[in-house]
Design a protein around this motif. Structure first.
Motif, PDB file in Angstrom:
ATOM      1  N   ARG A  78       0.836  -1.214   0.000  1.00 20.86           N
ATOM      2  CA  ARG A  78       0.000   0.000   0.000  1.00 20.86           C
ATOM      3  C   ARG A  78       0.866   1.259   0.000  1.00 20.86           C
ATOM      4  O   ARG A  78       0.546   2.235  -0.687  1.00 20.86           O
ATOM      5  N   VAL A  79       1.961   1.235   0.748  1.00 16.00           N
ATOM      6  CA  VAL A  79       2.881   2.379   0.761  1.00 16.00           C
ATOM      7  C   VAL A  79       3.412   2.636  -0.650  1.00 16.00           C
ATOM      8  O   VAL A  79       3.448   3.771  -1.118  1.00 16.00           O
ATOM      9  N   LYS A  80       3.774   1.569  -1.338  1.00 13.89           N
ATOM     10  CA  LYS A  80       4.272   1.689  -2.704  1.00 13.89           C
ATOM     11  C   LYS A  80       3.195   2.265  -3.631  1.00 13.89           C
ATOM     12  O   LYS A  80       3.485   3.121  -4.478  1.00 13.89           O
ATOM     13  N   GLU A  81       1.944   1.840  -3.472  1.00 14.02           N
ATOM     14  CA  GLU A  81       0.851   2.386  -4.284  1.00 14.02           C
ATOM     15  C   GLU A  81       0.729   3.894  -4.089  1.00 14.02           C
ATOM     16  O   GLU A  81       0.557   4.653  -5.058  1.00 14.02           O
ATOM     17  N   ILE A  82       0.803   4.330  -2.834  1.00 12.07           N
ATOM     18  CA  ILE A  82       0.690   5.760  -2.530  1.00 12.07           C
ATOM     19  C   ILE A  82       1.884   6.515  -3.105  1.00 12.07           C
ATOM     20  O   ILE A  82       1.735   7.608  -3.661  1.00 12.07           O
ATOM     21  N   TYR A  83       3.062   5.919  -3.002  1.00 18.42           N
ATOM     22  CA  TYR A  83       4.271   6.530  -3.574  1.00 18.42           C
ATOM     23  C   TYR A  83       4.109   6.682  -5.091  1.00 18.42           C
ATOM     24  O   TYR A  83       4.402   7.745  -5.653  1.00 18.42           O
ATOM     25  N   LEU A  84       3.622   5.651  -5.741  1.00 22.87           N
ATOM     26  CA  LEU A  84       3.418   5.711  -7.195  1.00 22.87           C
ATOM     27  C   LEU A  84       2.372   6.768  -7.578  1.00 22.87           C
ATOM     28  O   LEU A  84       2.506   7.418  -8.622  1.00 22.87           O
ATOM     29  N   GLU A  85       1.343   6.960  -6.735  1.00 24.45           N
ATOM     30  CA  GLU A  85       0.379   8.045  -6.976  1.00 24.45           C
ATOM     31  C   GLU A  85       1.096   9.390  -6.970  1.00 24.45           C
ATOM     32  O   GLU A  85       0.833  10.248  -7.809  1.00 24.45           O
ATOM     33  N   GLY A  86       1.974   9.579  -5.989  1.00 22.31           N
ATOM     34  CA  GLY A  86       2.735  10.823  -5.907  1.00 22.31           C
ATOM     35  C   GLY A  86       3.640  11.004  -7.111  1.00 22.31           C
ATOM     36  O   GLY A  86       3.712  12.099  -7.685  1.00 22.31           O
ATOM     37  N   ILE A  87       4.341   9.945  -7.492  1.00 18.96           N
ATOM     38  CA  ILE A  87       5.223  10.005  -8.662  1.00 18.96           C
ATOM     39  C   ILE A  87       4.428  10.411  -9.902  1.00 18.96           C
ATOM     40  O   ILE A  87       4.882  11.233 -10.703  1.00 18.96           O
ATOM     41  N   ALA A  88       3.236   9.871 -10.054  1.00 21.34           N
ATOM     42  CA  ALA A  88       2.410  10.146 -11.237  1.00 21.34           C
ATOM     43  C   ALA A  88       2.017  11.616 -11.358  1.00 21.34           C
ATOM     44  O   ALA A  88       1.757  12.092 -12.469  1.00 21.34           O
ATOM     45  N   THR A  89       1.998  12.352 -10.256  1.00 23.20           N
ATOM     46  CA  THR A  89       1.649  13.778 -10.325  1.00 23.20           C
ATOM     47  C   THR A  89       2.720  14.589 -11.039  1.00 23.20           C
ATOM     48  O   THR A  89       2.433  15.659 -11.566  1.00 23.20           O
ATOM     49  N   VAL A 129       0.604  11.273   0.818  1.00 23.25           N
ATOM     50  CA  VAL A 129      -0.781  11.022   1.231  1.00 23.25           C
ATOM     51  C   VAL A 129      -1.548  10.498   0.023  1.00 23.25           C
ATOM     52  O   VAL A 129      -1.401  11.018  -1.086  1.00 23.25           O
ATOM     53  N   SER A 130      -2.353   9.471   0.239  1.00 20.76           N
ATOM     54  CA  SER A 130      -3.140   8.909  -0.859  1.00 20.76           C
ATOM     55  C   SER A 130      -4.076   9.970  -1.424  1.00 20.76           C
ATOM     56  O   SER A 130      -4.521  10.873  -0.709  1.00 20.76           O
ATOM     57  N   SER A 131      -4.368   9.859  -2.707  1.00 18.27           N
ATOM     58  CA  SER A 131      -5.227  10.858  -3.344  1.00 18.27           C
ATOM     59  C   SER A 131      -6.593  10.935  -2.656  1.00 18.27           C
ATOM     60  O   SER A 131      -7.170  12.008  -2.548  1.00 18.27           O
ATOM     61  N   ALA A 132      -7.094   9.817  -2.154  1.00 18.94           N
ATOM     62  CA  ALA A 132      -8.408   9.802  -1.493  1.00 18.94           C
ATOM     63  C   ALA A 132      -8.396  10.466  -0.118  1.00 18.94           C
ATOM     64  O   ALA A 132      -9.452  10.813   0.401  1.00 18.94           O
ATOM     65  N   SER A 133      -7.211  10.669   0.455  1.00 20.44           N
ATOM     66  CA  SER A 133      -7.125  11.216   1.820  1.00 20.44           C
ATOM     67  C   SER A 133      -6.530  12.610   1.881  1.00 20.44           C
ATOM     68  O   SER A 133      -6.350  13.148   2.977  1.00 20.44           O
ATOM     69  N   ARG A 134      -6.246  13.202   0.747  1.00 19.34           N
ATOM     70  CA  ARG A 134      -5.657  14.545   0.754  1.00 19.34           C
ATOM     71  C   ARG A 134      -6.660  15.565   1.295  1.00 19.34           C
ATOM     72  O   ARG A 134      -7.851  15.468   1.050  1.00 19.34           O
ATOM     73  N   GLY A 135      -6.150  16.509   2.068  1.00 19.71           N
ATOM     74  CA  GLY A 135      -6.991  17.552   2.648  1.00 19.71           C
ATOM     75  C   GLY A 135      -7.719  17.128   3.904  1.00 19.71           C
ATOM     76  O   GLY A 135      -8.546  17.880   4.414  1.00 19.71           O
ATOM     77  N   ALA A 136      -7.407  15.950   4.439  1.00 25.94           N
ATOM     78  CA  ALA A 136      -8.110  15.434   5.623  1.00 25.94           C
ATOM     79  C   ALA A 136      -7.239  15.440   6.884  1.00 25.94           C
ATOM     80  O   ALA A 136      -7.598  14.827   7.877  1.00 25.94           O
ATOM     81  N   GLY A 137      -6.079  16.093   6.835  1.00 25.85           N
ATOM     82  CA  GLY A 137      -5.219  16.172   8.011  1.00 25.85           C
ATOM     83  C   GLY A 137      -4.205  15.046   8.144  1.00 25.85           C
ATOM     84  O   GLY A 137      -3.453  14.994   9.113  1.00 25.85           O
ATOM     85  N   VAL A 138      -4.166  14.155   7.164  1.00 24.18           N
ATOM     86  CA  VAL A 138      -3.252  13.015   7.219  1.00 24.18           C
ATOM     87  C   VAL A 138      -1.803  13.478   7.140  1.00 24.18           C
ATOM     88  O   VAL A 138      -0.945  13.039   7.922  1.00 24.18           O
ATOM     89  N   GLY A 139      -1.501  14.378   6.213  1.00 15.97           N
ATOM     90  CA  GLY A 139      -0.140  14.873   6.059  1.00 15.97           C
ATOM     91  C   GLY A 139       0.363  15.559   7.317  1.00 15.97           C
ATOM     92  O   GLY A 139       1.499  15.335   7.750  1.00 15.97           O
ATOM     93  N   GLN A 140      -0.480  16.375   7.915  1.00 21.83           N
ATOM     94  CA  GLN A 140      -0.071  17.081   9.136  1.00 21.83           C
ATOM     95  C   GLN A 140       0.148  16.104  10.286  1.00 21.83           C
ATOM     96  O   GLN A 140       1.127  16.233  11.026  1.00 21.83           O
ATOM     97  N   ALA A 141      -0.718  15.120  10.428  1.00 23.31           N
ATOM     98  CA  ALA A 141      -0.539  14.121  11.484  1.00 23.31           C
ATOM     99  C   ALA A 141       0.771  13.366  11.285  1.00 23.31           C
ATOM    100  O   ALA A 141       1.524  13.123  12.242  1.00 23.31           O
ATOM    101  N   LEU A 142       1.067  12.999  10.049  1.00 20.03           N
ATOM    102  CA  LEU A 142       2.311  12.289   9.753  1.00 20.03           C
ATOM    103  C   LEU A 142       3.539  13.159  10.019  1.00 20.03           C
ATOM    104  O   LEU A 142       4.497  12.718  10.660  1.00 20.03           O
ATOM    105  N   LEU A 143       3.523  14.400   9.533  1.00 16.37           N
ATOM    106  CA  LEU A 143       4.697  15.254   9.688  1.00 16.37           C
ATOM    107  C   LEU A 143       4.932  15.607  11.148  1.00 16.37           C
ATOM    108  O   LEU A 143       6.080  15.607  11.614  1.00 16.37           O
ATOM    109  N   CYS A 144       3.883  15.853  11.901  1.00 17.34           N
ATOM    110  CA  CYS A 144       4.050  16.128  13.338  1.00 17.34           C
ATOM    111  C   CYS A 144       4.645  14.915  14.059  1.00 17.34           C
ATOM    112  O   CYS A 144       5.537  15.059  14.904  1.00 17.34           O
ATOM    113  N   ALA A 145       4.177  13.717  13.726  1.00 17.67           N
ATOM    114  CA  ALA A 145       4.722  12.499  14.337  1.00 17.67           C
ATOM    115  C   ALA A 145       6.172  12.276  13.924  1.00 17.67           C
ATOM    116  O   ALA A 145       7.002  11.826  14.723  1.00 17.67           O
TER     117      ALA A 145
END
Length: 164
Positions: free
Chosen positions: A16-27, A85-101
């Motif tokens: 799943r991590v790889k899938e999310i990474y590939l989504e980012g690469i595709a942008t 962050v997965s495309s389906a979860s962008r804008g939901a606070g996931v990135g901030q939670a990850l970066l703070c951790a």
């Protein structure tokens, strides 16, 4: 909204991590990489205490990790940030939670400076890093090529107030 749980990444999470990474690469605005490595290659390139996933329910919604910037001991407390962050979860606070951790984990492990090189077009990542206490250091012009095109990055850093 499903609560976000931040947990250490496990080898079983790689698919799943790889899938999310590939989504980012595709942008075309997340990394200079054009493909994902094997788990073994990825794991070896990232600090073991700073490989995190964000779960929303049973799904992995994003991941974050730190890479050493140099093998020289003088830079032992400096690491480069990756947050996806997965495309389906962008804008939901996931990135901030990850970066703070990730910041918390870095400070517990004697990392005094975090840095991130971000494409200027990636406004969401720029906003995230600024919101988490990073400062813009400057623009690195034509620092690398992506698919044959020279690209700039903006260098951000966060100096710990508790380490170093």
């Amino acid at each position: 909204m499903t609560e976000i749980a931040i947990e250490p990444m496990q080898p079983a999470d790689w698919r799943r991590v790889k899938e999310i990474y590939l989504e980012g690469i595709a942008t075309g605005h997340a990394t200079f990489e054009v493909g994902a490595p094997s788990w073994e290659q990825w794991d070896a390139a990232h600090l073991p205490f700073a490989q995190l996933v964000a779960r929303r329910g049973k799904d992995i919604a994003g991941w974050a990790a730190l890479s050493p910037v140099s093998q020289r001991c003088v830079y032992g407390g400096v690491a480069e940030v990756s947050v996806y962050v997965s495309s389906a979860s962008r804008g939901a606070g996931v990135g901030q939670a990850l970066l703070c951790a990730l910041i918390e984990s870095s400070e517990k492990n004697d990392i005094w400076t975090l840095q991130a090189g971000i494409f200027p077009e990636n406004s969401a990542s720029i906003a995230l890093h600024l919101a988490c206490g990073f400062r813009e250091v400057g623009r690195r012009e034509r620092i690398g090529k992506l698919k044959g095109v020279w690209r700039d990055t903006i260098l951000f850093e966060r100096r710990s107030k508790t380490v170093g």
